[in-house]
Design a protein around this motif. Structure first.
Motif, mmCIF file in Angstrom:
data_model
loop_
_atom_site.group_PDB
_atom_site.id
_atom_site.type_symbol
_atom_site.label_atom_id
_atom_site.label_comp_id
_atom_site.label_asym_id
_atom_site.label_seq_id
_atom_site.Cartn_x
_atom_site.Cartn_y
_atom_site.Cartn_z
ATOM 1 N N ASP A 144 0.666 -1.190 -0.089
ATOM 2 C CA ASP A 144 -0.071 -0.034 -0.126
ATOM 3 C C ASP A 144 0.836 1.008 -0.071
ATOM 4 O OD1 ASP A 144 -1.426 2.187 1.025
ATOM 5 O OD2 ASP A 144 -3.113 0.600 1.633
ATOM 6 N N GLY A 145 0.764 2.162 -0.914
ATOM 7 C CA GLY A 145 1.551 3.190 -1.084
ATOM 8 C C GLY A 145 1.246 4.322 -0.191
ATOM 9 N N ALA A 146 -0.073 4.435 0.487
ATOM 10 C CA ALA A 146 -0.421 5.487 1.391
ATOM 11 C C ALA A 146 -0.929 6.635 0.360
ATOM 12 C CB ALA A 146 0.693 5.950 2.225
ATOM 13 N N PRO A 147 -1.657 7.596 1.051
ATOM 14 C CA PRO A 147 -2.232 8.669 0.037
ATOM 15 C C PRO A 147 -1.483 9.531 -0.663
ATOM 16 C CG PRO A 147 -3.677 8.463 2.074
ATOM 17 C CD PRO A 147 -2.566 7.409 2.283
ATOM 18 N N ASP A 148 -0.443 9.750 0.030
ATOM 19 C CA ASP A 148 0.825 10.546 -0.312
ATOM 20 C C ASP A 148 1.669 10.051 -1.346
ATOM 21 O OD1 ASP A 148 2.318 9.153 1.410
ATOM 22 O OD2 ASP A 148 2.904 10.927 2.996
ATOM 23 N N GLY A 149 1.631 8.627 -1.385
ATOM 24 C CA GLY A 149 2.709 7.945 -2.301
ATOM 25 C C GLY A 149 4.081 7.682 -1.767
ATOM 26 N N LEU A 150 4.189 8.026 -0.476
ATOM 27 C CA LEU A 150 5.597 7.578 -0.058
ATOM 28 C C LEU A 150 5.545 6.161 0.494
ATOM 29 C CD1 LEU A 150 6.178 11.019 1.793
ATOM 30 C CD2 LEU A 150 6.721 10.081 -0.398
ATOM 31 N N PHE A 165 4.306 2.994 3.318
ATOM 32 C CA PHE A 165 4.566 2.589 4.781
ATOM 33 C C PHE A 165 5.777 1.785 5.097
ATOM 34 C CE2 PHE A 165 0.049 2.822 4.102
ATOM 35 C CZ PHE A 165 -0.484 3.747 4.738
ATOM 36 N N ASN A 166 6.463 1.409 3.998
ATOM 37 C CA ASN A 166 7.584 0.618 4.351
ATOM 38 C C ASN A 166 8.909 0.889 3.134
ATOM 39 O OD1 ASN A 166 6.755 -0.498 2.027
ATOM 40 N ND2 ASN A 166 7.045 -2.857 2.617
ATOM 41 N N GLY A 167 8.521 2.183 2.579
ATOM 42 C CA GLY A 167 9.522 2.681 1.604
ATOM 43 C C GLY A 167 9.226 2.237 0.193
ATOM 44 N N GLN A 168 8.055 1.568 0.006
ATOM 45 C CA GLN A 168 7.881 1.224 -1.238
ATOM 46 C C GLN A 168 6.381 1.444 -1.990
ATOM 47 O OE1 GLN A 168 9.230 -3.059 -2.288
ATOM 48 N NE2 GLN A 168 8.783 -3.422 -0.185
ATOM 49 N N SER A 169 6.154 1.911 -2.971
ATOM 50 C CA SER A 169 4.782 2.044 -3.434
ATOM 51 C C SER A 169 4.790 2.410 -5.067
ATOM 52 C CB SER A 169 4.559 3.553 -2.956
ATOM 53 O OG SER A 169 5.194 4.553 -3.520
ATOM 54 N N LEU A 170 3.710 1.995 -5.553
ATOM 55 C CA LEU A 170 3.586 2.385 -7.078
ATOM 56 C C LEU A 170 4.256 3.859 -7.546
ATOM 57 C CD1 LEU A 170 0.001 0.979 -7.771
ATOM 58 C CD2 LEU A 170 2.134 -0.178 -8.027
ATOM 59 N N GLN A 171 3.979 4.776 -6.772
ATOM 60 C CA GLN A 171 4.260 6.005 -7.254
ATOM 61 C C GLN A 171 5.934 6.123 -7.057
ATOM 62 O OE1 GLN A 171 2.487 9.398 -5.365
ATOM 63 N NE2 GLN A 171 4.520 10.513 -4.858
ATOM 64 N N HIS A 206 -4.469 5.129 -6.401
ATOM 65 C CA HIS A 206 -5.707 5.152 -7.578
ATOM 66 C C HIS A 206 -4.761 5.795 -8.687
ATOM 67 C CE1 HIS A 206 -9.080 5.199 -4.435
ATOM 68 N NE2 HIS A 206 -8.548 4.167 -4.281
ATOM 69 N N ILE A 207 -4.116 6.837 -8.637
ATOM 70 C CA ILE A 207 -3.457 7.496 -9.679
ATOM 71 C C ILE A 207 -2.760 6.691 -10.367
ATOM 72 C CG2 ILE A 207 -2.183 9.451 -10.112
ATOM 73 C CD1 ILE A 207 -2.967 10.914 -7.850
ATOM 74 N N TYR A 208 -1.843 5.964 -9.622
ATOM 75 C CA TYR A 208 -0.825 5.251 -10.487
ATOM 76 C C TYR A 208 -1.255 3.915 -10.864
ATOM 77 C CZ TYR A 208 2.724 8.630 -9.518
ATOM 78 O OH TYR A 208 3.194 10.080 -9.484
ATOM 79 N N THR A 209 -2.240 3.399 -10.388
ATOM 80 C CA THR A 209 -2.808 2.304 -10.900
ATOM 81 C C THR A 209 -3.340 2.440 -12.381
ATOM 82 O OG1 THR A 209 -3.372 1.071 -9.028
ATOM 83 C CG2 THR A 209 -4.739 0.611 -10.686
ATOM 84 N N THR A 210 -4.246 3.756 -12.295
ATOM 85 C CA THR A 210 -4.834 4.418 -13.794
ATOM 86 C C THR A 210 -3.647 4.645 -14.662
ATOM 87 O OG1 THR A 210 -6.517 5.081 -12.465
ATOM 88 C CG2 THR A 210 -6.380 6.009 -14.702
ATOM 89 N N MET A 211 -2.777 5.421 -14.048
ATOM 90 C CA MET A 211 -1.515 5.608 -14.969
ATOM 91 C C MET A 211 -1.100 4.264 -15.692
ATOM 92 S SD MET A 211 0.169 8.519 -12.747
ATOM 93 C CE MET A 211 1.793 8.684 -14.303
ATOM 94 N N LEU A 212 -0.724 3.139 -14.882
ATOM 95 C CA LEU A 212 -0.524 1.949 -15.272
ATOM 96 C C LEU A 212 -1.297 1.367 -16.313
ATOM 97 C CD1 LEU A 212 1.696 -0.665 -14.662
ATOM 98 C CD2 LEU A 212 -0.357 -1.376 -13.283
ATOM 99 N N MET A 213 -2.483 1.409 -16.312
ATOM 100 C CA MET A 213 -3.338 0.882 -17.261
ATOM 101 C C MET A 213 -3.277 1.773 -18.499
ATOM 102 S SD MET A 213 -3.954 -1.868 -15.956
ATOM 103 C CE MET A 213 -5.150 -2.448 -17.307
ATOM 104 N N ASN A 214 -3.355 2.950 -18.127
ATOM 105 C CA ASN A 214 -3.196 3.924 -19.675
ATOM 106 C C ASN A 214 -1.900 3.625 -20.495
ATOM 107 O OD1 ASN A 214 -5.552 5.230 -18.927
ATOM 108 N ND2 ASN A 214 -4.679 7.018 -17.915
ATOM 109 N N THR A 215 -0.982 3.210 -19.727
ATOM 110 C CA THR A 215 0.214 2.975 -20.413
ATOM 111 C C THR A 215 -0.013 1.511 -21.180
ATOM 112 O OG1 THR A 215 1.672 3.693 -18.951
ATOM 113 C CG2 THR A 215 2.756 2.178 -20.367
ATOM 114 N N VAL A 216 -0.751 0.629 -20.577
ATOM 115 C CA VAL A 216 -1.139 -0.550 -21.138
ATOM 116 C C VAL A 216 -2.031 -0.208 -22.485
ATOM 117 C CG1 VAL A 216 -2.115 -2.815 -21.039
ATOM 118 C CG2 VAL A 216 -0.805 -2.098 -19.322
#
Length: 350
Positions: free
Chosen positions: A185-191, A193-199, A260-270
């Motif tokens: 989970d990337g948290a709302p700000d994209g940072l 919870f463990n230093g990893q996120s889609l963003q 949400h943002i980066y999941t949609t960006m991922l699918m837009n790339t596809v």
């Protein structure tokens, strides 16, 4: 006697058929053709209802012969419902997903990019991690819809599969297929919870991202994109075309949850290389904050929407986690705001 029959005919229209058949004479009551038509109009499918050996009808028993088993009709359309978290499509993609899944000529593929656990990891119920509880909720919601028009017995088929060299959980049930990538989970700000996120992966702030269950790692944004693209190709099969249901996130305004943002960006790339794919983008937290929008569903859709969210929450509670049947989540019930971006080609392209 004639007057009594006329009164009886009026009562028939209020479905009080039994009371109306009582007559003080010794002759059995008769029903005129017009009266019978009224009965048929009130109960047009009375003969299709399930009956017991006693010949009586129970209105609570489903009309078995009016239902259709799924999986018999060849697939004519494939829908991909891609969300960041296990509760996204239930909250935001209704009632379209309900209609799509209950159409037995469709295949409905659900892809969940993150674990959506809010950094909870394995707690607090150690025997069942929170991310699995959220998956249970999503799977229960899928089965609830898929069972609406089916009569045959079916069981979910659960497996770990390899797609483009990456292992993930896959669940098949009737005309649905679900993939769980279980990324952090990337948290709302994209940072994160463990230093990893889609963003962080997309912006090259981290070299890789690892699934919460340690099943696999993606070494780049392109690696993740290629994997999701492989899922789309695999599930589309020979049909060659598909539709995407996505979250309408705005990476510029960035009011929405980062996942949400980066999941949609991922699918837009596809989708960029798939001109035969149309996409429907559903409003989430975007811009003016969806909870403030008015309810715009009709009663039937609203009931179905609330039911889907309700069974999802109940499934989470069944394994020891409180659901999210709170003011915030209930504020999305009955709201269906989306826009469609049509395909630019009708020729198969997948």
């Amino acid at each position: 006697m004639k007057k009594a029959i006329q009164i009886c005919g009026m009562v028939v229209l209020s479905v009080s058929l039994f009371a109306c058949s009582r007559d003080t004479s010794s002759t059995a009551p008769t029903t005129k053709a017009g009266d019978q038509a009224a009965v048929n109009q009130v109960q047009p499918n009375i003969q299709s209802q399930a009956t017991s050996k006693y010949g009586r009808i129970d209105p609570e028993v489903p009309r078995f012969n009016s239902l259709k088993g799924q999986g018999i009709v060849p697939t004519q359309k494939v829908y991909f419902n891609v969300s960041a978290h296990a509760d996204d499509w239930e909250l935001f993609f209704s009632p379209e997903v309900y209609r799509e899944v209950t159409n037995d000529s469709t295949k409905n593929v659900f892809i969940y990019t993150t674990a959506g656990d809010g950094g909870a990891g394995r707690g607090p119920v150690r025997s069942n991690p929170y991310y699995k509880a959220r998956e249970d909720g999503a799977n229960t919601a899928v089965r609830f819809i898929a069972n609406v028009t089916a009569t045959d017995d079916a069981q979910p088929v659960v497996s770990n599969v390899s797609i483009a060299g990456h292992t993930m959980r896959k669940i098949t049930y009737r005309n649905t297929v679900s993939y769980f990538l279980r990324l952090p989970d990337g948290a709302p700000d994209g940072l994160g919870f463990n230093g990893q996120s889609l963003q962080l992966l997309a912006t090259k702030k981290i070299p890789k991202i690892t699934a919460l269950d340690k099943s696999t790692s993606y070494v780049s944004w392109a690696d993740l994109t290629n994997t999701v693209n492989a899922i789309v190709k695999k599930e589309t099969g020979n049909l060659g075309t598909a539709s995407f249901n996505l979250m309408d996130s705005d990476p510029v305004v960035k009011v929405d949850h980062s996942d949400h943002i980066y999941t949609t960006m991922l699918m837009n790339t596809v989708r960029e290389k798939l001109p035969c794919v149309d996409a429907q983008y559903f409003l989430t937290y975007w811009k003016n904050y969806t909870p403030e929008y008015p309810i715009n569903m009709q009663s039937e859709d609203l009931i179905n929407h609330a039911a889907v969210v309700g069974v999802m929450q109940a499934a989470e509670a069944d394994v020891g986690y409180p659901g999210s049947w709170d003011e915030f989540h209930k504020s999305f019930i009955g709201k269906d705001y989306s826009r469609t971006v049509p395909a630019t080609s009708t020729s198969p392209c997948i």
